[in-house]
Design a protein around this motif. Sequence first.
Motif, PDB file in Angstrom:
ATOM      1  N   GLN A  51       0.814  -1.199   0.000  1.00 23.87           N
ATOM      2  CA  GLN A  51       0.000   0.000   0.000  1.00 23.87           C
ATOM      3  C   GLN A  51       0.853   1.256   0.000  1.00 23.87           C
ATOM      4  O   GLN A  51       0.565   2.232  -0.710  1.00 23.87           O
ATOM      5  CB  GLN A  51      -0.934   0.000   1.227  1.00 23.87           C
ATOM      6  CG  GLN A  51      -1.767   1.260   1.407  1.00 23.87           C
ATOM      7  CD  GLN A  51      -2.813   1.425   0.313  1.00 23.87           C
ATOM      8  OE1 GLN A  51      -3.241   0.435  -0.288  1.00 23.87           O
ATOM      9  NE2 GLN A  51      -3.189   2.664   0.052  1.00 23.87           N
ATOM     10  N   SER A  53       4.104   1.448  -0.861  1.00 20.35           N
ATOM     11  CA  SER A  53       5.144   1.480  -1.894  1.00 20.35           C
ATOM     12  C   SER A  53       4.574   1.751  -3.285  1.00 20.35           C
ATOM     13  O   SER A  53       5.237   2.372  -4.112  1.00 20.35           O
ATOM     14  CB  SER A  53       5.921   0.150  -1.908  1.00 20.35           C
ATOM     15  OG  SER A  53       5.044  -0.923  -2.241  1.00 20.35           O
ATOM     16  N   LEU A  54       3.363   1.324  -3.526  1.00 16.42           N
ATOM     17  CA  LEU A  54       2.733   1.576  -4.829  1.00 16.42           C
ATOM     18  C   LEU A  54       2.097   2.962  -4.816  1.00 16.42           C
ATOM     19  O   LEU A  54       1.354   3.307  -3.900  1.00 16.42           O
ATOM     20  CB  LEU A  54       1.668   0.508  -5.122  1.00 16.42           C
ATOM     21  CG  LEU A  54       0.915   0.661  -6.453  1.00 16.42           C
ATOM     22  CD1 LEU A  54       1.860   0.449  -7.631  1.00 16.42           C
ATOM     23  CD2 LEU A  54      -0.247  -0.320  -6.528  1.00 16.42           C
ATOM     24  N   HIS A  55       2.389   3.729  -5.812  1.00 23.92           N
ATOM     25  CA  HIS A  55       1.811   5.069  -5.909  1.00 23.92           C
ATOM     26  C   HIS A  55       1.522   5.371  -7.377  1.00 23.92           C
ATOM     27  O   HIS A  55       2.093   4.765  -8.285  1.00 23.92           O
ATOM     28  CB  HIS A  55       2.753   6.128  -5.331  1.00 23.92           C
ATOM     29  CG  HIS A  55       4.082   6.183  -6.016  1.00 23.92           C
ATOM     30  ND1 HIS A  55       5.071   5.243  -5.782  1.00 23.92           N
ATOM     31  CD2 HIS A  55       4.588   7.046  -6.926  1.00 23.92           C
ATOM     32  CE1 HIS A  55       6.131   5.523  -6.516  1.00 23.92           C
ATOM     33  NE2 HIS A  55       5.864   6.619  -7.231  1.00 23.92           N
ATOM     34  N   ARG A  56       0.632   6.357  -7.590  1.00 27.62           N
ATOM     35  CA  ARG A  56       0.207   6.711  -8.951  1.00 27.62           C
ATOM     36  C   ARG A  56       0.562   8.164  -9.226  1.00 27.62           C
ATOM     37  O   ARG A  56       0.350   9.044  -8.388  1.00 27.62           O
ATOM     38  CB  ARG A  56      -1.308   6.534  -9.094  1.00 27.62           C
ATOM     39  CG  ARG A  56      -1.826   6.762 -10.514  1.00 27.62           C
ATOM     40  CD  ARG A  56      -3.340   6.679 -10.572  1.00 27.62           C
ATOM     41  NE  ARG A  56      -3.944   7.845  -9.895  1.00 27.62           N
ATOM     42  CZ  ARG A  56      -5.264   8.043  -9.822  1.00 27.62           C
ATOM     43  NH1 ARG A  56      -6.090   7.146 -10.339  1.00 27.62           N
ATOM     44  NH2 ARG A  56      -5.735   9.114  -9.203  1.00 27.62           N
ATOM     45  N   VAL A  57       1.082   8.387 -10.441  1.00 27.91           N
ATOM     46  CA  VAL A  57       1.398   9.737 -10.902  1.00 27.91           C
ATOM     47  C   VAL A  57       0.383  10.092 -11.993  1.00 27.91           C
ATOM     48  O   VAL A  57       0.272   9.389 -12.997  1.00 27.91           O
ATOM     49  CB  VAL A  57       2.837   9.830 -11.447  1.00 27.91           C
ATOM     50  CG1 VAL A  57       3.147  11.251 -11.926  1.00 27.91           C
ATOM     51  CG2 VAL A  57       3.830   9.396 -10.381  1.00 27.91           C
ATOM     52  N   ASP A  58      -0.359  11.171 -11.784  1.00 28.24           N
ATOM     53  CA  ASP A  58      -1.393  11.566 -12.729  1.00 28.24           C
ATOM     54  C   ASP A  58      -0.796  12.161 -13.999  1.00 28.24           C
ATOM     55  O   ASP A  58       0.349  12.637 -14.018  1.00 28.24           O
ATOM     56  CB  ASP A  58      -2.344  12.588 -12.084  1.00 28.24           C
ATOM     57  CG  ASP A  58      -3.132  11.973 -10.933  1.00 28.24           C
ATOM     58  OD1 ASP A  58      -3.375  10.752 -10.982  1.00 28.24           O
ATOM     59  OD2 ASP A  58      -3.494  12.711  -9.989  1.00 28.24           O
ATOM     60  N   GLY A  79       1.649   7.300 -14.353  1.00 23.24           N
ATOM     61  CA  GLY A  79       1.407   5.863 -14.277  1.00 23.24           C
ATOM     62  C   GLY A  79       1.630   5.357 -12.859  1.00 23.24           C
ATOM     63  O   GLY A  79       1.766   6.128 -11.904  1.00 23.24           O
ATOM     64  N   PHE A  80       1.656   4.008 -12.694  1.00 19.88           N
ATOM     65  CA  PHE A  80       1.890   3.379 -11.387  1.00 19.88           C
ATOM     66  C   PHE A  80       3.371   3.072 -11.221  1.00 19.88           C
ATOM     67  O   PHE A  80       4.023   2.572 -12.148  1.00 19.88           O
ATOM     68  CB  PHE A  80       1.068   2.095 -11.265  1.00 19.88           C
ATOM     69  CG  PHE A  80      -0.400   2.344 -11.057  1.00 19.88           C
ATOM     70  CD1 PHE A  80      -0.898   2.660  -9.806  1.00 19.88           C
ATOM     71  CD2 PHE A  80      -1.289   2.266 -12.121  1.00 19.88           C
ATOM     72  CE1 PHE A  80      -2.253   2.887  -9.607  1.00 19.88           C
ATOM     73  CE2 PHE A  80      -2.644   2.497 -11.947  1.00 19.88           C
ATOM     74  CZ  PHE A  80      -3.127   2.810 -10.678  1.00 19.88           C
ATOM     75  N   HIS A  81       3.892   3.308  -9.999  1.00 23.58           N
ATOM     76  CA  HIS A  81       5.317   3.094  -9.722  1.00 23.58           C
ATOM     77  C   HIS A  81       5.473   2.571  -8.277  1.00 23.58           C
ATOM     78  O   HIS A  81       4.560   2.723  -7.455  1.00 23.58           O
ATOM     79  CB  HIS A  81       6.110   4.392  -9.897  1.00 23.58           C
ATOM     80  CG  HIS A  81       5.975   5.001 -11.253  1.00 23.58           C
ATOM     81  ND1 HIS A  81       6.726   4.604 -12.334  1.00 23.58           N
ATOM     82  CD2 HIS A  81       5.147   5.975 -11.700  1.00 23.58           C
ATOM     83  CE1 HIS A  81       6.385   5.306 -13.389  1.00 23.58           C
ATOM     84  NE2 HIS A  81       5.420   6.155 -13.033  1.00 23.58           N
ATOM     85  N   PHE A  82       6.635   1.986  -8.016  1.00 23.11           N
ATOM     86  CA  PHE A  82       6.960   1.469  -6.676  1.00 23.11           C
ATOM     87  C   PHE A  82       8.102   2.270  -6.084  1.00 23.11           C
ATOM     88  O   PHE A  82       8.971   2.780  -6.800  1.00 23.11           O
ATOM     89  CB  PHE A  82       7.348  -0.015  -6.745  1.00 23.11           C
ATOM     90  CG  PHE A  82       6.185  -0.928  -6.996  1.00 23.11           C
ATOM     91  CD1 PHE A  82       5.392  -1.384  -5.949  1.00 23.11           C
ATOM     92  CD2 PHE A  82       5.888  -1.341  -8.292  1.00 23.11           C
ATOM     93  CE1 PHE A  82       4.323  -2.216  -6.191  1.00 23.11           C
ATOM     94  CE2 PHE A  82       4.818  -2.180  -8.529  1.00 23.11           C
ATOM     95  CZ  PHE A  82       4.032  -2.626  -7.473  1.00 23.11           C
ATOM     96  N   TYR A  90       7.382  10.806  -2.339  1.00 19.96           N
ATOM     97  CA  TYR A  90       7.350  11.427  -3.666  1.00 19.96           C
ATOM     98  C   TYR A  90       6.443  12.660  -3.628  1.00 19.96           C
ATOM     99  O   TYR A  90       5.538  12.768  -2.799  1.00 19.96           O
ATOM    100  CB  TYR A  90       6.853  10.443  -4.731  1.00 19.96           C
ATOM    101  CG  TYR A  90       5.355  10.287  -4.795  1.00 19.96           C
ATOM    102  CD1 TYR A  90       4.612  10.940  -5.771  1.00 19.96           C
ATOM    103  CD2 TYR A  90       4.679   9.479  -3.875  1.00 19.96           C
ATOM    104  CE1 TYR A  90       3.242  10.806  -5.827  1.00 19.96           C
ATOM    105  CE2 TYR A  90       3.316   9.330  -3.933  1.00 19.96           C
ATOM    106  CZ  TYR A  90       2.587   9.997  -4.920  1.00 19.96           C
ATOM    107  OH  TYR A  90       1.225   9.858  -4.987  1.00 19.96           O
TER     108      TYR A  90
END
Length: 335
Positions: A51, A53-58, A79-82, A90
């Motif tokens: 939860q 570590s996974l993040h989303r960049v718009d 996109g999605f990144h770890f 971030y």
Amino acid sequence: YQRRVRGDDMPDNQDHTGVGHQPMPQSQSPISNSSGTLLLIIVAAIGVVFQFSLHRVDEGHMAVYYRGGALLQSTAAPGFHFMLPFITTYVPVQVTTQTDEVTDIPCGTSGGVMIYFDRIEVVNRLKIESVLKVVRNYTPDYDKPLIFDKVHHEVNQFCSTQNLHSVYIDLFDQIDENIKNALQNDLDKNAPGLDIVAVRVTKPKIPEAIRRNYELMEAERTKLLIATEKQKVVEKEAETERKRAIIDAKKQAEVANITYSQMIMEKDSQRKMSEIEDATNLARRKSQADAEYYAGKQAALSNRVRTSLSLHLYPLVLSFSVSEYRLIRCPRTLR
């Protein structure tokens, strides 16, 4: 033994036939209980790690990463990144066109009058290749030192050299362009890659008494403009009438000139026809006179020849006549 078989050792509330008798539950193993708890903890830990570590960049943003407060060299596209949870954080940075609104900006004119700009909008865009450098130098909130503070500075610089009338009326249409040029020049030196697209400035607020005077002055100026426009309309109409009269006069003159030229051409044609007729009659009379002269001349010549022949041939004719008479009267003598 018989009591045990008969169930004498059973409680009194149970019959001895075995009906209603249930076996005593067996106790679970301590090892199995600890294994299930450990598995549950591991699954929960994995979920928490996943939860965080996974993040989303718009879309329209770039992510920059901090680890222990230090800015990392890596960035992330939409996109999605770890990332490492609890250690790495971030921050999304917008790289599309955005509008920063600077509000309630004081402006002191050279005459000492304090006015306020309600809102100045600065449309800007940060290039993708400049994200890391700008964030490193000015933090993710780079627009505060580079745009917000700079707008206040440039407005004060502009107002301090102008009077109220220039700021409010004469040079108001140049304020946005001046602020844009000043911001862009400063950004080209200190933060290349941050572009100013446009600047929009609202009308400043001035003291109420001065505002009423400006409204009265604007009303009088409007009346003057209306009167001036009416005068221009009257002058234009008079000019139009004059041009129309000139055009009509030129038209009449051209028509008269054409008519006069036509009459001259007709008279010239008539004169030429008369000359041709006169020449024809003269030639006819001359020919007739020449013919009569020639006929008379020929008649006179004929008469002269006839007279001359008569004078010369008369004796011959006479002698011939006498000889012929003799021959007729004395044919035998001639034989």
